[in-house]
Motif scaffolding. Structure first.
Motif, PDB file in Angstrom:
ATOM      1  N   PHE A   1       3.153   3.050  -4.064  1.00 35.66           N
ATOM      2  CA  PHE A   1       2.716   3.779  -5.265  1.00 35.66           C
ATOM      3  C   PHE A   1       3.552   5.032  -5.543  1.00 35.66           C
ATOM      4  O   PHE A   1       3.751   5.413  -6.697  1.00 35.66           O
ATOM      5  CB  PHE A   1       1.236   4.150  -5.153  1.00 35.66           C
ATOM      6  CG  PHE A   1       0.345   2.949  -5.137  1.00 35.66           C
ATOM      7  CD1 PHE A   1       0.047   2.267  -6.300  1.00 35.66           C
ATOM      8  CD2 PHE A   1      -0.181   2.462  -3.946  1.00 35.66           C
ATOM      9  CE1 PHE A   1      -0.758   1.139  -6.281  1.00 35.66           C
ATOM     10  CE2 PHE A   1      -0.982   1.345  -3.915  1.00 35.66           C
ATOM     11  CZ  PHE A   1      -1.284   0.685  -5.088  1.00 35.66           C
TER      12      PHE A   1
ATOM     13  N   GLY B   1     -11.056   5.288  -3.980  1.00 39.62           N
ATOM     14  CA  GLY B   1     -10.877   4.705  -5.307  1.00 39.62           C
ATOM     15  C   GLY B   1      -9.688   3.761  -5.312  1.00 39.62           C
ATOM     16  O   GLY B   1      -8.552   4.202  -5.099  1.00 39.62           O
ATOM     17  N   ASN B   2      -9.941   2.482  -5.545  1.00 33.12           N
ATOM     18  CA  ASN B   2      -8.879   1.469  -5.538  1.00 33.12           C
ATOM     19  C   ASN B   2      -7.977   1.607  -4.311  1.00 33.12           C
ATOM     20  O   ASN B   2      -6.755   1.459  -4.417  1.00 33.12           O
ATOM     21  CB  ASN B   2      -8.023   1.566  -6.818  1.00 33.12           C
ATOM     22  CG  ASN B   2      -8.676   0.846  -7.985  1.00 33.12           C
ATOM     23  OD1 ASN B   2      -9.598   1.374  -8.611  1.00 33.12           O
ATOM     24  ND2 ASN B   2      -8.254  -0.372  -8.273  1.00 33.12           N
TER      25      ASN B   2
ATOM     26  N   GLY C   1      -7.337   8.212   0.498  1.00 34.53           N
ATOM     27  CA  GLY C   1      -6.357   7.487  -0.318  1.00 34.53           C
ATOM     28  C   GLY C   1      -6.447   7.997  -1.737  1.00 34.53           C
ATOM     29  O   GLY C   1      -6.509   7.238  -2.695  1.00 34.53           O
ATOM     30  N   ALA C   2      -6.449   9.323  -1.861  1.00 33.43           N
ATOM     31  CA  ALA C   2      -6.807   9.995  -3.125  1.00 33.43           C
ATOM     32  C   ALA C   2      -5.737   9.860  -4.195  1.00 33.43           C
ATOM     33  O   ALA C   2      -6.002  10.143  -5.373  1.00 33.43           O
ATOM     34  CB  ALA C   2      -7.090  11.474  -2.859  1.00 33.43           C
ATOM     35  N   GLY C   3      -4.523   9.450  -3.807  1.00 34.89           N
ATOM     36  CA  GLY C   3      -3.469   9.238  -4.803  1.00 34.89           C
ATOM     37  C   GLY C   3      -3.192  10.500  -5.594  1.00 34.89           C
ATOM     38  O   GLY C   3      -3.042  11.596  -5.034  1.00 34.89           O
TER      39      GLY C   3
ATOM     40  N   TYR D   1     -12.654   7.015 -13.420  1.00 31.72           N
ATOM     41  CA  TYR D   1     -13.755   6.148 -12.982  1.00 31.72           C
ATOM     42  C   TYR D   1     -15.011   6.452 -13.788  1.00 31.72           C
ATOM     43  O   TYR D   1     -15.222   7.601 -14.209  1.00 31.72           O
ATOM     44  CB  TYR D   1     -14.027   6.369 -11.481  1.00 31.72           C
ATOM     45  CG  TYR D   1     -12.867   5.887 -10.634  1.00 31.72           C
ATOM     46  CD1 TYR D   1     -12.812   4.582 -10.175  1.00 31.72           C
ATOM     47  CD2 TYR D   1     -11.799   6.727 -10.352  1.00 31.72           C
ATOM     48  CE1 TYR D   1     -11.732   4.125  -9.432  1.00 31.72           C
ATOM     49  CE2 TYR D   1     -10.711   6.285  -9.613  1.00 31.72           C
ATOM     50  CZ  TYR D   1     -10.685   4.976  -9.155  1.00 31.72           C
ATOM     51  OH  TYR D   1      -9.607   4.530  -8.435  1.00 31.72           O
TER      52      TYR D   1
ATOM     53  N   TYR E   1       1.802   6.750 -12.572  1.00 35.29           N
ATOM     54  CA  TYR E   1       0.431   6.496 -12.099  1.00 35.29           C
ATOM     55  C   TYR E   1      -0.505   7.578 -12.640  1.00 35.29           C
ATOM     56  O   TYR E   1      -1.564   7.291 -13.202  1.00 35.29           O
ATOM     57  CB  TYR E   1       0.409   6.483 -10.563  1.00 35.29           C
ATOM     58  CG  TYR E   1      -0.871   5.939  -9.999  1.00 35.29           C
ATOM     59  CD1 TYR E   1      -0.929   4.680  -9.425  1.00 35.29           C
ATOM     60  CD2 TYR E   1      -2.040   6.682 -10.058  1.00 35.29           C
ATOM     61  CE1 TYR E   1      -2.119   4.164  -8.928  1.00 35.29           C
ATOM     62  CE2 TYR E   1      -3.225   6.181  -9.566  1.00 35.29           C
ATOM     63  CZ  TYR E   1      -3.267   4.925  -9.000  1.00 35.29           C
ATOM     64  OH  TYR E   1      -4.444   4.421  -8.513  1.00 35.29           O
TER      65      TYR E   1
ATOM     66  N   GLY F   1       0.803  -1.228   0.000  1.00 34.30           N
ATOM     67  CA  GLY F   1       0.000   0.000   0.000  1.00 34.30           C
ATOM     68  C   GLY F   1       0.830   1.269   0.000  1.00 34.30           C
ATOM     69  O   GLY F   1       0.334   2.337  -0.343  1.00 34.30           O
TER      70      GLY F   1
ATOM     71  N   PHE G   1      -6.544  -0.127   3.656  1.00 34.20           N
ATOM     72  CA  PHE G   1      -6.790   0.437   4.982  1.00 34.20           C
ATOM     73  C   PHE G   1      -6.801  -0.673   6.038  1.00 34.20           C
ATOM     74  O   PHE G   1      -7.267  -1.785   5.781  1.00 34.20           O
ATOM     75  CB  PHE G   1      -8.158   1.142   5.046  1.00 34.20           C
ATOM     76  CG  PHE G   1      -8.374   2.240   4.019  1.00 34.20           C
ATOM     77  CD1 PHE G   1      -7.319   2.786   3.295  1.00 34.20           C
ATOM     78  CD2 PHE G   1      -9.659   2.735   3.785  1.00 34.20           C
ATOM     79  CE1 PHE G   1      -7.539   3.794   2.347  1.00 34.20           C
ATOM     80  CE2 PHE G   1      -9.879   3.742   2.853  1.00 34.20           C
ATOM     81  CZ  PHE G   1      -8.826   4.265   2.129  1.00 34.20           C
TER      82      PHE G   1
ATOM     83  N   ALA H   1      -6.157   6.722   6.291  1.00 35.22           N
ATOM     84  CA  ALA H   1      -7.476   6.258   6.726  1.00 35.22           C
ATOM     85  C   ALA H   1      -7.498   6.003   8.229  1.00 35.22           C
ATOM     86  O   ALA H   1      -8.554   6.058   8.856  1.00 35.22           O
ATOM     87  CB  ALA H   1      -7.842   4.977   5.966  1.00 35.22           C
ATOM     88  N   GLU H   2      -6.318   5.721   8.773  1.00 33.03           N
ATOM     89  CA  GLU H   2      -6.249   5.418  10.201  1.00 33.03           C
ATOM     90  C   GLU H   2      -6.094   6.692  11.039  1.00 33.03           C
ATOM     91  O   GLU H   2      -6.257   6.643  12.268  1.00 33.03           O
ATOM     92  CB  GLU H   2      -5.065   4.468  10.471  1.00 33.03           C
ATOM     93  CG  GLU H   2      -5.199   3.103   9.810  1.00 33.03           C
ATOM     94  CD  GLU H   2      -4.855   3.121   8.305  1.00 33.03           C
ATOM     95  OE1 GLU H   2      -4.264   4.119   7.836  1.00 33.03           O
ATOM     96  OE2 GLU H   2      -5.195   2.150   7.610  1.00 33.03           O
TER      97      GLU H   2
ATOM     98  N   LYS I   1      -7.286  10.869  -9.340  1.00 33.59           N
ATOM     99  CA  LYS I   1      -8.165  10.344 -10.405  1.00 33.59           C
ATOM    100  C   LYS I   1      -9.644  10.451 -10.010  1.00 33.59           C
ATOM    101  O   LYS I   1     -10.467  10.921 -10.784  1.00 33.59           O
ATOM    102  CB  LYS I   1      -7.861   8.870 -10.680  1.00 33.59           C
ATOM    103  CG  LYS I   1      -6.431   8.592 -11.082  1.00 33.59           C
ATOM    104  CD  LYS I   1      -6.237   8.831 -12.537  1.00 33.59           C
ATOM    105  CE  LYS I   1      -4.786   8.739 -12.938  1.00 33.59           C
ATOM    106  NZ  LYS I   1      -4.536   9.261 -14.263  1.00 33.59           N
TER     107      LYS I   1
ATOM    108  N   GLU J   1      -4.346  11.887   1.511  1.00 33.45           N
ATOM    109  CA  GLU J   1      -3.438  10.904   0.905  1.00 33.45           C
ATOM    110  C   GLU J   1      -2.151  10.844   1.730  1.00 33.45           C
ATOM    111  O   GLU J   1      -1.586  11.881   2.054  1.00 33.45           O
ATOM    112  CB  GLU J   1      -3.149  11.334  -0.550  1.00 33.45           C
ATOM    113  CG  GLU J   1      -1.970  10.687  -1.236  1.00 33.45           C
ATOM    114  CD  GLU J   1      -2.046   9.154  -1.309  1.00 33.45           C
ATOM    115  OE1 GLU J   1      -3.139   8.598  -1.524  1.00 33.45           O
ATOM    116  OE2 GLU J   1      -0.984   8.519  -1.125  1.00 33.45           O
ATOM    117  N   PRO J   2      -1.682   9.619   2.060  1.00 31.39           N
ATOM    118  CA  PRO J   2      -0.482   9.522   2.901  1.00 31.39           C
ATOM    119  C   PRO J   2       0.848   9.677   2.159  1.00 31.39           C
ATOM    120  O   PRO J   2       1.851  10.050   2.770  1.00 31.39           O
ATOM    121  CB  PRO J   2      -0.570   8.107   3.489  1.00 31.39           C
ATOM    122  CG  PRO J   2      -1.401   7.328   2.523  1.00 31.39           C
ATOM    123  CD  PRO J   2      -2.329   8.315   1.872  1.00 31.39           C
TER     124      PRO J   2
END
Ligand SMILES: C[S@@+](CC[C@H](N)C(=O)[O-])C[C@H]1O[C@@H](n2cnc3c(N)ncnc32)[C@H](O)[C@@H]1O
Length: 259
Positions: A13, A108-109, A48-50, A27, A20, A10, A114, A92-93, A53, A69-70
């Protein structure tokens, strides 16, 4: 997947953030609408928006979006692509938002990365009562013969159970739940798929698959061999041997309501 593997996969990325942003699909609009339709209001967190996208799709639909986003490299891509979106470092945590501050949380993906023992209560904390949590997954349509062949050629690191029409529902049905022993924070899940596609050629499809976590964590030799196998397969099929084609996909959505 074990907890240590999940953390490793996780967090990989960012090593390919630019690729990416360039190659991963967006989507299906109908999927994003379905994810949001039961939300009690317009405030949405993309978790987790990366590289943004899904964030971009939410902006296009007029949602009031905050992105969290981390990974710093992924977050930098998002901020550069969507400079007007409020984009925060967090996970997320540990979500950097107040209690009850959003009406929907979309991932999204990302939901499968999480730790829901921690993230479940944390997502419930920042959601309004009756708020919606939805996971979206772009999946390959393996009812199409050459796509099923691609799945076999790539192996599970490139195309896993979460990544195909035939198995994504079973693979994600419990994605919103904590491990055993913890209190469930959400109601029963609903799942639906929406047709989607991405314009690719053989090179850009290989580049897309090269951004999958299972490929990114491989030792270099294994990664090269896997991508060569995929390239050889695409060269062997009339549908993909030359020029542009539409990669047959669907966007799968799992949605649950906060209890
Ligand atoms: C496959 S990418 C999806 C990115 C983006 N949502 C999209 O649709 O393209 C998965 C993302 O989840 C993020 N991620 C991994 N673990 C996470 C966690 N515990 N909390 C929040 N995000 C996480 C990764 O950094 C990565 O950006």
């Amino acid at each position: 997947m074990r907890q240590d593997e999940r953390l490793l996969h996780g967090s990989t990325f960012g090593t390919a953030a630019a690729a990416y942003a360039e190659h991963r699909p967006d989507y299906a609009e109908a999927a994003v609408r379905w994810a949001l339709e039961l939300a009690p209001g317009p405030r949405v967190l993309d978790l987790g928006a990366g590289t943004g996208k899904l964030t971009a799709a939410l902006v296009a639909l007029g949602a009031g979006v905050i992105a969290v986003e981390p990974d710093p490299a992924m977050l930098a891509e998002l901020r550069s692509a969507l400079p007007t979106v409020r984009a925060l470092a967090g996970s997320a945590e540990a979500i950097p938002l107040p209690d009850g501050s959003v009406d929907a949380v979309l991932a999204g993906n990302a939901m499968h990365w999480f730790d829901m023992n921690v993230a479940g209560p944390e997502i419930a904390r920042i959601l309004q009562p009756d708020g919606i949590l939805a996971g979206l997954w772009n999946v390959l349509d393996d009812r199409v013969d050459w796509v099923a062949g691609l799945e076999r050629a790539g192996g599970s690191a490139a195309v896993g159970p979460r990544d195909t029409f035939s198995s994504w529902r079973a693979a994600t049905f419990e994605a919103h739940l904590p491990g055993s022993g913890s209190v469930a924070r959400f109601g029963s899940p609903e799942q639906a798929e929406f047709p989607h596609g991405q314009c690719r050629n053989a090179d850009s499809l290989v580049a897309t698959l090269a951004t999958r976590a299972g490929i990114l964590v491989m030792p270099e030799q294994e990664r090269d061999a896997t991508l060569r196998r995929i390239r050889d397969f695409l060269a062997s099929r009339p549908e993909t041997a030359s020029g542009d084609f539409t990669l047959p996909m669907l966007t799968g959505v799992l949605r649950v309501r906060r209890l």
